[in-house]
Design a protein around this motif. Structure first.
Motif, PDB file in Angstrom:
ATOM      1  N   TYR A  21      33.995  21.436   2.474  1.00 54.79           N
ATOM      2  CA  TYR A  21      32.886  22.306   3.006  1.00 54.79           C
ATOM      3  C   TYR A  21      31.983  22.641   1.732  1.00 54.79           C
ATOM      4  O   TYR A  21      32.200  22.421   0.689  1.00 54.79           O
ATOM      5  CB  TYR A  21      33.256  23.781   3.373  1.00 54.79           C
ATOM      6  CG  TYR A  21      34.137  23.336   4.718  1.00 54.79           C
ATOM      7  CD1 TYR A  21      33.714  23.582   5.879  1.00 54.79           C
ATOM      8  CD2 TYR A  21      35.485  23.261   4.780  1.00 54.79           C
ATOM      9  CE1 TYR A  21      34.502  23.402   7.203  1.00 54.79           C
ATOM     10  CE2 TYR A  21      36.376  23.095   5.789  1.00 54.79           C
ATOM     11  CZ  TYR A  21      35.787  23.405   7.122  1.00 54.79           C
ATOM     12  OH  TYR A  21      36.571  23.102   8.055  1.00 54.79           O
ATOM     13  N   LEU A  22      30.731  23.254   2.319  1.00 55.76           N
ATOM     14  CA  LEU A  22      29.861  23.946   1.029  1.00 55.76           C
ATOM     15  C   LEU A  22      30.227  25.159   1.166  1.00 55.76           C
ATOM     16  O   LEU A  22      30.161  26.126   2.289  1.00 55.76           O
ATOM     17  CB  LEU A  22      28.428  23.998   1.552  1.00 55.76           C
ATOM     18  CG  LEU A  22      27.781  22.436   1.260  1.00 55.76           C
ATOM     19  CD1 LEU A  22      26.306  22.147   1.904  1.00 55.76           C
ATOM     20  CD2 LEU A  22      27.648  21.865   0.027  1.00 55.76           C
ATOM     21  N   LEU A  23      30.837  25.747  -0.037  1.00 54.76           N
ATOM     22  CA  LEU A  23      31.350  27.091  -0.183  1.00 54.76           C
ATOM     23  C   LEU A  23      30.184  28.011  -1.131  1.00 54.76           C
ATOM     24  O   LEU A  23      30.075  27.678  -2.048  1.00 54.76           O
ATOM     25  CB  LEU A  23      32.740  27.105  -0.569  1.00 54.76           C
ATOM     26  CG  LEU A  23      33.713  26.006   0.281  1.00 54.76           C
ATOM     27  CD1 LEU A  23      34.741  25.614  -0.749  1.00 54.76           C
ATOM     28  CD2 LEU A  23      34.221  26.895   1.475  1.00 54.76           C
ATOM     29  N   LEU A  24      30.250  29.300  -0.700  1.00 51.28           N
ATOM     30  CA  LEU A  24      29.657  30.490  -1.248  1.00 51.28           C
ATOM     31  C   LEU A  24      30.718  31.220  -2.159  1.00 51.28           C
ATOM     32  O   LEU A  24      31.574  31.592  -1.850  1.00 51.28           O
ATOM     33  CB  LEU A  24      29.118  31.287  -0.526  1.00 51.28           C
ATOM     34  CG  LEU A  24      28.336  32.233  -1.217  1.00 51.28           C
ATOM     35  CD1 LEU A  24      27.092  31.975  -2.204  1.00 51.28           C
ATOM     36  CD2 LEU A  24      28.016  33.352  -0.039  1.00 51.28           C
ATOM     37  N   LEU A  25      30.744  30.815  -3.519  1.00 53.28           N
ATOM     38  CA  LEU A  25      31.703  31.338  -4.414  1.00 53.28           C
ATOM     39  C   LEU A  25      31.463  32.609  -4.909  1.00 53.28           C
ATOM     40  O   LEU A  25      30.068  33.114  -4.609  1.00 53.28           O
ATOM     41  CB  LEU A  25      31.942  30.634  -5.605  1.00 53.28           C
ATOM     42  CG  LEU A  25      32.199  28.960  -5.356  1.00 53.28           C
ATOM     43  CD1 LEU A  25      32.511  28.420  -6.692  1.00 53.28           C
ATOM     44  CD2 LEU A  25      33.508  28.754  -4.419  1.00 53.28           C
ATOM     45  N   GLU A  26      32.484  33.565  -5.425  1.00 54.08           N
ATOM     46  CA  GLU A  26      32.257  34.958  -5.729  1.00 54.08           C
ATOM     47  C   GLU A  26      30.798  35.139  -6.732  1.00 54.08           C
ATOM     48  O   GLU A  26      30.337  36.295  -6.722  1.00 54.08           O
ATOM     49  CB  GLU A  26      33.414  35.603  -6.218  1.00 54.08           C
ATOM     50  CG  GLU A  26      33.425  36.742  -6.645  1.00 54.08           C
ATOM     51  CD  GLU A  26      34.851  37.370  -6.976  1.00 54.08           C
ATOM     52  OE1 GLU A  26      35.350  38.541  -6.492  1.00 54.08           O
ATOM     53  OE2 GLU A  26      35.571  36.526  -8.013  1.00 54.08           O
TER      54      GLU A  26
END
Length: 71
Positions: A21-26
């Protein structure tokens, strides 16, 4: 070939199925990463595995959401 711009929405939490997936990191960055139904370390459900293609290493980052294409 079409120059159509894709739009995405951010979904909080993690997907329910394993896959890439395309993930939004912290830290606010967006990375392509692998989410397994059994993330490592196992006791942290918001940890995802990210690949560094240059060094061919995997490392783990905290994920706050993932991107879903909008049709």
């Amino acid at each position: 070939m079409s120059n159509k711009i894709k739009k995405f929405e951010v979904i909080e939490g993690l997907p329910e199925e394993h896959g890439t997936y395309l993930l939004l990191l912290e830290d606010g960055s967006i990375k392509e990463g692998y989410f397994s139904s059994f993330p490592i370390p196992y006791h942290q459900k918001d940890i995802v595995r990210i690949a560094d293609c240059e060094s061919e290493d995997f490392y783990y980052k905290k994920c706050v959401g993932w991107l879903k294409p909008i049709e």
